[in-house]
Design a protein around this motif. Structure first.
Motif, PDB file in Angstrom:
ATOM      1  N   THR A   1       0.998  -1.127   0.302  1.00  0.00           N
ATOM      2  CA  THR A   1       0.027  -0.065   0.193  1.00  0.00           C
ATOM      3  C   THR A   1       1.244   1.701   0.260  1.00  0.00           C
ATOM      4  O   THR A   1       0.424   2.150  -1.023  1.00  0.00           O
ATOM      5  CB  THR A   1      -1.078  -0.093   1.184  1.00  0.00           C
ATOM      6  N   ALA A   2       1.743   1.186   0.966  1.00  0.00           N
ATOM      7  CA  ALA A   2       2.835   2.406   1.033  1.00  0.00           C
ATOM      8  C   ALA A   2       3.764   2.883  -0.505  1.00  0.00           C
ATOM      9  O   ALA A   2       3.119   3.840  -0.731  1.00  0.00           O
ATOM     10  CB  ALA A   2       3.384   2.106   2.582  1.00  0.00           C
ATOM     11  N   ALA A   3       3.977   1.732  -0.468  1.00  0.00           N
ATOM     12  CA  ALA A   3       4.853   1.807  -1.754  1.00  0.00           C
ATOM     13  C   ALA A   3       3.781   1.484  -3.305  1.00  0.00           C
ATOM     14  O   ALA A   3       5.037   2.919  -4.155  1.00  0.00           O
ATOM     15  CB  ALA A   3       6.071   0.432  -2.116  1.00  0.00           C
ATOM     16  N   THR A   4       3.016   1.934  -3.319  1.00  0.00           N
ATOM     17  CA  THR A   4       1.676   1.901  -4.455  1.00  0.00           C
ATOM     18  C   THR A   4       2.061   2.962  -4.362  1.00  0.00           C
ATOM     19  O   THR A   4       1.221   3.667  -5.329  1.00  0.00           O
ATOM     20  CB  THR A   4       1.145   0.858  -4.235  1.00  0.00           C
ATOM     21  N   GLY A   5       1.495   4.224  -3.066  1.00  0.00           N
ATOM     22  CA  GLY A   5       1.081   5.324  -3.028  1.00  0.00           C
ATOM     23  C   GLY A   5       2.423   6.502  -3.529  1.00  0.00           C
ATOM     24  O   GLY A   5       1.881   7.213  -4.443  1.00  0.00           O
ATOM     25  N   ALA A   6       3.347   5.647  -2.762  1.00  0.00           N
ATOM     26  CA  ALA A   6       4.661   6.416  -3.682  1.00  0.00           C
ATOM     27  C   ALA A   6       4.556   6.287  -5.152  1.00  0.00           C
ATOM     28  O   ALA A   6       5.009   7.577  -5.444  1.00  0.00           O
ATOM     29  CB  ALA A   6       5.347   6.292  -2.795  1.00  0.00           C
ATOM     30  N   ALA A   7       4.377   5.426  -5.458  1.00  0.00           N
ATOM     31  CA  ALA A   7       4.469   5.413  -7.250  1.00  0.00           C
ATOM     32  C   ALA A   7       3.821   6.280  -7.868  1.00  0.00           C
ATOM     33  O   ALA A   7       3.715   6.778  -8.625  1.00  0.00           O
ATOM     34  CB  ALA A   7       4.601   3.324  -7.682  1.00  0.00           C
ATOM     35  N   ARG A   8       2.700   6.068  -7.064  1.00  0.00           N
ATOM     36  CA  ARG A   8       1.362   6.967  -7.820  1.00  0.00           C
ATOM     37  C   ARG A   8       1.795   8.342  -8.025  1.00  0.00           C
ATOM     38  O   ARG A   8       0.937   8.960  -8.417  1.00  0.00           O
ATOM     39  CB  ARG A   8       0.136   6.546  -7.587  1.00  0.00           C
ATOM     40  N   GLN A   9       2.375   8.769  -6.671  1.00  0.00           N
ATOM     41  CA  GLN A   9       2.352   9.701  -6.505  1.00  0.00           C
ATOM     42  C   GLN A   9       4.340  10.924  -7.374  1.00  0.00           C
ATOM     43  O   GLN A   9       4.272  11.920  -8.077  1.00  0.00           O
ATOM     44  CB  GLN A   9       2.950   9.966  -5.487  1.00  0.00           C
ATOM     45  N   LEU A  10       4.609   9.685  -7.320  1.00  0.00           N
ATOM     46  CA  LEU A  10       6.330  10.285  -8.344  1.00  0.00           C
ATOM     47  C   LEU A  10       6.692  10.192  -9.354  1.00  0.00           C
ATOM     48  O   LEU A  10       6.962  10.752 -10.466  1.00  0.00           O
ATOM     49  CB  LEU A  10       7.367   9.385  -7.391  1.00  0.00           C
ATOM     50  N   LEU A  11       5.533   9.221 -10.167  1.00  0.00           N
ATOM     51  CA  LEU A  11       5.463   8.077 -11.821  1.00  0.00           C
ATOM     52  C   LEU A  11       4.522   9.128 -12.273  1.00  0.00           C
ATOM     53  O   LEU A  11       4.167   9.147 -13.886  1.00  0.00           O
ATOM     54  CB  LEU A  11       5.784   6.964 -12.094  1.00  0.00           C
ATOM     55  N   THR A  12       3.910  10.808 -11.752  1.00  0.00           N
ATOM     56  CA  THR A  12       2.531  11.267 -12.284  1.00  0.00           C
ATOM     57  C   THR A  12       3.532  12.072 -13.580  1.00  0.00           C
ATOM     58  O   THR A  12       4.906  12.337 -13.362  1.00  0.00           O
ATOM     59  CB  THR A  12       1.929  12.081 -11.737  1.00  0.00           C
ATOM     60  N   PRO A  13       2.858  12.424 -14.720  1.00  0.00           N
ATOM     61  CA  PRO A  13       3.766  13.609 -14.994  1.00  0.00           C
ATOM     62  C   PRO A  13       4.003  15.145 -14.464  1.00  0.00           C
ATOM     63  O   PRO A  13       5.019  15.315 -14.878  1.00  0.00           O
ATOM     64  CB  PRO A  13       2.622  13.848 -16.581  1.00  0.00           C
TER      65      PRO A  13
END
Length: 589
Positions: A478-490
């Motif tokens: 959950t924590a890692a997915t949240g980070a990915a979805r913030q940091l990998l956005t355009p």
């Protein structure tokens, strides 16, 4: 505003971001509905319903007004801080009710029952297809409470005032009062003589012991990797109705000594129509200067509404009273502006501001040579982008505009916010280590896949988590997915790489850059030297970079500059800074 970013990684971060981002509708729309005239052709309807979105429930009150055969309305969301949303594409007839909440792209489609007092329908938002039924009511319904418990969670990042509502029906809900979000389903149980409220939506659990008098629950709130103490006190149900909104004495009130016009203008390069409000002084000599207000990061309406404040409306009101026209507009895809916010970067938003400049050049009585840009936070990145390419921009004002790249901003704000809130050295070290790893992954060339990011981020979180803390694979994911979805956005990919000096060093017009002494998101010590260095290398010979004492990121007078203060402080914007900016604009335009 530049969003503080902890990425849900370790220790305290999950407490904040589970609450902040778990909303159904998003930020309130930009327009308030005009008060309807009282005549024989007007009527009003009130409809109440509860949207059950999994482990979170939203109480909605829809107010519909009909005048001369035309319907208008808004939706009040009790579990989003009583936020109100304008209804677009509204259709109310003998068949039922349909409307769109443009800010969230949520749509409601309902059919009127035979009894004419209920509507059965669906709430459609992204992949969600949820049942939402409304009942006609005569007035705003009151909660049927069995008990209400209130307390404060003291975590290292901030203090959160929270409550648990127990209803006569047996249902219970957890609300974060400080963050104006609630409706999280809480399952009540008892174990070993202790009362437990399990809040699945937040992966949180309160466990407390009831006092002998039955008025206090003394326990802990466990969420993610932290277990701060939490004492809940029973509140008199008679005093438990929804509290009045926060006092905002600076919010403008009529009469206004300026005209106020809702306008639209086109960004031809992007093929979208943008909407905003233009205020023009009623008294001027031939022509007047004009300012375009550019908001900070995140989906913002034309007032830059946040934490119960409307800073852009306050600024526009003050400037226009001083003889300066002001254009403030909804971000693309927000409020009444068209376009897609989610896929846009700061570079894209800069083209919206350029379109605003071109629009103002056609408006009377605005002097086309005295049009400037005033940007807050991310808006302070965007203003130099436009000014560097457009010699017609007469001046720029940067309010908490960064002087360094986003990677440095995020590292700085995370450490400062934790430190200001009393985090110990171990927490600071763990957070910094995880964040550094996340940013390293996000900055990889070629770009990393979300799957690989999550796998490596999980390892980083596990290493940083103290041995005594229990952490499951589900929590790690959950924590890692949240980070990915913030940091990998355009947007974020552009932000962490973009060097403000690139365009600051090309600006030829006058520049005023302001940073609050207690700004924890765009720190003065980090950004002021960088701003000065870039502007000294620029063609402009007229610039000032000032640190304003005692102000936070929102330019409020504050104690610490922490995030929770934003909503607690009654002041929306420091009056002395408003005067400083207006004086400077009138002198340099």
């Amino acid at each position: 505003m530049l969003r503080p970013t902890f990425f849900g990684s370790c220790h305290v971060s999950k407490v904040i971001y589970c609450l902040v981002f778990a909303t159904a509708l998003g930020s309130p729309g930009s327009r308030c509905l005009a008060q309807q005239p009282e005549d024989n052709k007007s009527q009003q309807e009130l409809w109440f319903g509860v949207l059950e979105a999994g482990p979170r429930h939203f109480r909605f009150l829809v107010t519909l007004d009909q005048n001369d055969g035309q319907w208008s309305g808004n939706l009040k969301s009790f579990d989003e801080g009583n936020a109100e949303f304008a209804l677009d594409e509204l259709k109310r007839d003998d068949e039922g009710l349909e409307f769109l909440i443009r800010v969230s792209k949520g749509r409601y489609v309902g059919k009127l029952a035979e009894n004419k007092t209920s509507i059965e329908g669906k709430w459609l938002q992204g992949p969600a297809d949820l049942t939402l039924n409304f009942e006609k009511v005569e007035q705003e319904p009151k909660q049927k409470l069995k008990a209400l418990w209130k307390g404060t969670i003291n975590i290292v990042v901030q203090k959160l005032d929270v409550q648990i509502r127990e209803l006569e029906s047996g249902a219970a809900y957890f609300d974060s009062i400080s963050q104006r979000v609630g409706g999280f389903v809480a399952e009540k149980s008892e174990e070993d003589g202790k009362i437990i409220f399990d809040v699945a939506a937040l992966n949180g659990k309160f466990t407390g012991e009831l006092s002998k008098d039955g008025n206090t629950l003394d326990g802990t709130w466990k969420q993610g990797f932290v277990s701060p103490s939490l004492v809940l006190e029973k509140v008199d149900i008679a005093e438990a109705e929804v509290e009045a909104g926060p006092n905002r004495p600076q919010t403008p009130k009529e009469p206004f000594p300026y005209s106020m016009e809702d306008v639209t203008f086109e960004n031809a390069s992007a093929g979208i129509l943008l909407a905003g409000t233009l205020t023009v002084p009623l008294s001027y000599s031939n022509t007047c200067p004009a300012v375009i207000l550019v908001s900070g990061s995140g989906p913002q309406d034309r007032d830059e509404s946040l934490a119960g404040h409307k800073p852009f409306w306050v600024i526009a009101d003050y400037f226009s009273r001083r003889g300066i026209a002001v254009l403030r507009f909804d971000d693309r895809g927000i409020g009444e502006s068209k376009g897609d916010f989610d896929t846009a970067t700061s570079e894209d938003f800069a083209t919206d501001v350029q379109a605003a400049v071109e629009f103002l050049q056609t408006k009377t009585p605005i002097d086309p040579k005295r049009i400037g840009i005033c940007g807050h936070s991310e808006g302070g990145l965007i203003a130099p982008m436009v000014a560097a390419k457009n010699a017609d921009v007469g001046f720029i004002v940067l309010m908490a505009g960064p002087g360094v790249n986003g990677e440095k901003i995020l590292k700085s704000q995370s450490a400062l916010i934790l430190e200001a809130s009393g985090a110990d050295a171990e927490t600071l070290q763990a957070q910094s280590a995880v964040q550094a790893k996340f940013l390293e992954l996000a900055l990889q060339e070629p770009s990393i896949s979300e799957e690989d990011f999550i796998a490596q981020a999980k390892k980083a979180i596990a290493v940083a988590t103290p041995e005594e803390e229990e952490i499951t694979d589900e929590q790690l994911t959950t924590a890692a997915t949240g980070a990915a979805r913030q940091l990998l956005t355009p947007w974020m990919q552009n932000f962490i790489r973009y060097e403000p000096s690139t365009n600051l060093e090309k600006v030829a017009c006058p520049v005023l850059a302001l940073v609050g002494e207690k700004d924890l998101q765009v720190a003065a010590d980090l950004n002021i030297p960088a701003l000065e260095k870039s502007l000294k290398a620029a063609p402009t010979e007229n610039f000032q970079v000032l640190e304003i004492p005692n102000l936070n990121h929102l330019f409020q007078n504050c104690e610490k500059g922490t995030l929770e203060e934003y909503s607690e402080i009654e002041e929306t914007f420091d009056p002395a800074t408003l005067k400083l900016m207006a004086d400077w604009i009138l002198e340099n335009s």
